[in-house]
Enzyme design. Structure first.
Site, mmCIF file in Angstrom:
data_model
loop_
_atom_site.group_PDB
_atom_site.id
_atom_site.type_symbol
_atom_site.label_atom_id
_atom_site.label_comp_id
_atom_site.label_asym_id
_atom_site.label_seq_id
_atom_site.Cartn_x
_atom_site.Cartn_y
_atom_site.Cartn_z
ATOM 1 N N SER A 23 46.112 105.990 4.284
ATOM 2 C CA SER A 23 45.896 104.564 4.994
ATOM 3 C C SER A 23 46.820 104.699 6.149
ATOM 4 O O SER A 23 46.440 104.025 7.263
ATOM 5 C CB SER A 23 46.210 103.435 4.322
ATOM 6 O OG SER A 23 47.794 103.432 3.996
ATOM 7 N N SER A 24 47.455 105.759 6.526
ATOM 8 C CA SER A 24 48.219 105.870 7.894
ATOM 9 C C SER A 24 47.463 106.323 8.880
ATOM 10 O O SER A 24 47.737 106.195 10.176
ATOM 11 C CB SER A 24 49.596 106.666 7.615
ATOM 12 O OG SER A 24 49.032 108.192 7.349
ATOM 13 N N ASP A 27 50.452 102.028 2.760
ATOM 14 C CA ASP A 27 51.073 102.170 4.315
ATOM 15 C C ASP A 27 50.489 100.827 5.003
ATOM 16 O O ASP A 27 51.383 100.379 5.545
ATOM 17 C CB ASP A 27 50.822 103.430 4.758
ATOM 18 C CG ASP A 27 51.661 104.609 4.208
ATOM 19 O OD1 ASP A 27 52.776 104.090 3.465
ATOM 20 O OD2 ASP A 27 51.797 105.646 4.655
ATOM 21 N N THR A 53 47.058 106.607 -1.885
ATOM 22 C CA THR A 53 47.701 106.941 -3.204
ATOM 23 C C THR A 53 47.102 106.858 -4.393
ATOM 24 O O THR A 53 47.080 107.625 -5.208
ATOM 25 C CB THR A 53 49.196 106.524 -2.892
ATOM 26 O OG1 THR A 53 49.760 106.809 -2.055
ATOM 27 C CG2 THR A 53 49.823 107.217 -4.216
#
Length: 343
Positions: A53-54, A87, A12
């Site tokens: 990052s997921s 995440d 983000t």
């Protein structure tokens, strides 16, 4: 002048609006230029990858681990900052910490608001992270977010969108950042680092399976059939399941699969309190209890033990060392006590 390397990985903090949602796209230099750099700090940026990052894999985390070690190979570098999506930040930070034996800090940070948000938190978090990386020593890998400094181990994302996203449900912050300085409330003992894994080595499959009402062994057995070398069983309460799951654990351990038991409860440690498929039976079946490590970091402990070579030849000694290295209660630091931090 202090020298800090910023390793940019997306998230983000590097995201912008794409028309139907946010996605990581900004380079590390753009992230850096969105805010201020502390006085007396010189920054070099490394763009490692740019992803939400997921989407991270163990392969990404291996690349990050070696990028950190490459940066610290330069004796002129005083610390490293990793900008990362929130995440899975807790997983990558713990992964790096397990292999980090240098006195210089590795500081993870990110943002809950995208880079172009007028009231965003990216600039402030990055400033605080740079200050911590430039001044900290013997703190291992840490997470700096919303003015607080947390040890990587045990710290999790505890809110989906709130600015104060991270915390340790079973511990206190190491310190805080305010008014242009880092104030330390407590110290945490450093543990021996694991052996650095190969840069391009094969990555083991390690799965997470959650127990619940009506839970059976279908998903657990499927993970074994899929080739998992380790499984984190997320139990109820203090690490409990049922007799069917306990039998599945026994079969998996006999087949050479390492099983670790965590809990779906937000705070507290798993403990061998109950039979009937509870943690008493899971331990008897060969599973290891993860203490206060929550599922994501328990999985990282399994992955790291396998990658380091300590999980070879049917031994779980390496995993035991990681799990037994939980922080001990430490006295208050003689350096600083700020607003009760460390009490």
């Amino acid at each position: 002048m202090r020298h800090v390397v910023v390793i940019s990985t997306g998230g983000t903090i590097a995201s912008r609006w794409q028309g139907d949602g946010y996605a990581a796209e900004a380079a590390g230099q753009e992230v850096l230029e969105a805010g201020a750099v502390p006085e007396g700090v010189e920054v070099r940026v490394v763009d490692l990858f740019t992803v939400n990052s997921s989407r991270l894999t163990t392969g990404h985390q291996l690349r990050l681990l070696h990028a950190v070690h490459d940066a610290l190979a330069d004796p002129e570098v005083d610390g490293v900052v990793v900008t990362h999506g929130t995440d899975t930040l807790e997983e990558s930070a713990f992964f790096v910490d397990l292999f980090h034996g240098d006195r210089r800090p590795v500081v993870f940070t990110g943002a809950q608001q995208p880079l172009d948000a007028a009231d965003g938190d990216a600039a402030g978090n990055l400033y605080d992270a740079l200050l911590t990386a430039a001044s900290g020593r013997d703190i291992g890998a840490v997470i700096v977010f919303a003015g607080q400094v947390f040890a990587a181990r045990g710290t999790v994302k505890r809110h989906t969108v709130d600015a104060r996203a991270f915390g340790d449900p079973d511990g206190l912050p190491l310190g805080r950042v305010e008014f242009g300085r880092v104030s330390w409330g407590r110290r945490q003992p450093r543990r021996e680092a694991l052996a650095l894994p190969d840069r391009d080595g094969a990555t083991p499959r390690v799965d997470i399976v959650m127990h619940h009402s009506d839970g059976d062994s279908v998903l657990f057995d499927a993970a074994v059939a899929a080739g998992a070398r380790g499984i984190v069983l997320v139990g109820t309460g203090a690490g409990n399941a049922n007799p069917e799951i306990a039998d599945a654990v026994r079969r998996a351990v006999a087949a050479g699969v390492r099983v670790a038991v965590s809990t779906r409860v937000a705070a507290g440690a798993v403990a061998p309190l109950y039979t009937g498929g509870g943690a008493v039976d899971l331990v008897a079946a060969g599973a290891l209890l993860t203490g206060t490590l929550k599922p994501g970091q328990a999985r990282i402990a399994l992955v790291a033990s396998l990658l380091s070579g300590d999980g070879a030849a049917g031994s779980d000694a390496g995993l035991r060392r990681i799990l037994d290295a939980a922080p001990e209660a430490t006295p208050e630091s003689e350096l600083y006590l700020v607003d009760g931090v460390g009490h």
